[in-house]
Design a protein around this motif. Structure first.
Motif, PDB file in Angstrom:
ATOM      1  N   PHE A   1     -47.169 -28.732  10.035  1.00  0.00           N
ATOM      2  CA  PHE A   1     -47.125 -27.578  10.930  1.00  0.00           C
ATOM      3  C   PHE A   1     -46.230 -26.506  10.332  1.00  0.00           C
ATOM      4  N   ILE A   2     -46.597 -25.252  10.584  1.00  0.00           N
ATOM      5  CA  ILE A   2     -45.734 -24.134  10.199  1.00  0.00           C
ATOM      6  C   ILE A   2     -45.710 -23.118  11.331  1.00  0.00           C
ATOM      7  N   HIS A   3     -44.512 -22.592  11.583  1.00  0.00           N
ATOM      8  CA  HIS A   3     -44.336 -21.482  12.520  1.00  0.00           C
ATOM      9  C   HIS A   3     -43.491 -20.438  11.815  1.00  0.00           C
ATOM     10  N   ILE A   4     -43.961 -19.209  11.823  1.00  0.00           N
ATOM     11  CA  ILE A   4     -43.237 -18.123  11.166  1.00  0.00           C
ATOM     12  C   ILE A   4     -42.791 -17.138  12.231  1.00  0.00           C
ATOM     13  N   ASP A   5     -41.475 -17.092  12.445  1.00  0.00           N
ATOM     14  CA  ASP A   5     -40.890 -16.166  13.414  1.00  0.00           C
ATOM     15  C   ASP A   5     -40.855 -14.761  12.836  1.00  0.00           C
TER      16      ASP A   5
END
Length: 141
Positions: free
Chosen positions: A36-40
Motif C-alpha cells: 500500500f502507498i499513501h501520498i500526503d
C-alpha cells in the motif's frame, strides 16, 4: 504477463477498502505480493507566502494520522501486506520511486466519476506518468 507485486494507491477514505478488496482478490488469484502507498499533500510546496503556523508540526501530525489509518487498512485486507508506505510530496515522483524500489508491476488506484474529477484528477496524473500497468477502479458518485 502475470503480476507478482501489486501496489495499491490509497487516499485513506472509505473508498480505499474497495481498492484493497479488488487488489487482494487479484493477488490471491495470482499468488502476488501486495503493498500500500499513501501520498500526503506537502503543505510547504503548496504555500509560498508567509504564514503563522508551524508547517513541520502540521505535516508531522498529518503523517501520523495517515500511518494510523493505514494500519486499519492492513487489518481490513486480511492478506499479508508486503510494505506500507506513507509519504508526502509530488504524486508522480513518489509513486515512480516506490515502483522502482519495490519492484512493482501493477498499480491499483481509484477514480471518482463526478464533475470535479473531470477537472482535477490525480488518477489522470498517475496514468500519464506511471511506467507500469495501472488498474483504475471507478467510484460512482
Amino acid at each position: 504477463m502475470s503480476y507478482q507485486h501489486i501496489l495499491v494507491a490509497v487516499d485513506l477514505t472509505e473508498e480505499s477498502k474497495a481498492l484493497v478488496s479488488k487488489a487482494v482478490g487479484l493477488a490471491k488469484a495470482l499468488d502476488a505480493k501486495v503493498s500500500f502507498i499513501h501520498i500526503d499533500v506537502s503543505y510547504a510546496e503548496l504555500y509560498t507566502g508567509l504564514i503563522d503556523i508551524n508547517l513541520a508540526e502540521t505535516q508531522h501530525q498529518a503523517m501520523e494520522a495517515s500511518k494510523e489509518a493505514m494500519k486499519h487498512l492492513v487489518e481490513f485486507a486480511d492478506y499479508p501486506i508486503h510494505k506500507t508506505l506513507v509519504s508526502s510530496g509530488d504524486l508522480s515522483n513518489e509513486l515512480t520511486e516506490a515502483i522502482e524500489n519495490l519492484d512493482v508491476n501493477l498499480v491499483v488506484c481509484g477514480h471518482h466519476q463526478d464533475f470535479w474529477s473531470k477537472l482535477l484528477s490525480s488518477t489522470r496524473q498517475v496514468i500519464n506518468t506511471c511506467p507500469i500497468d495501472v488498474l483504475v477502479v471507478p467510484f460512482k458518485d
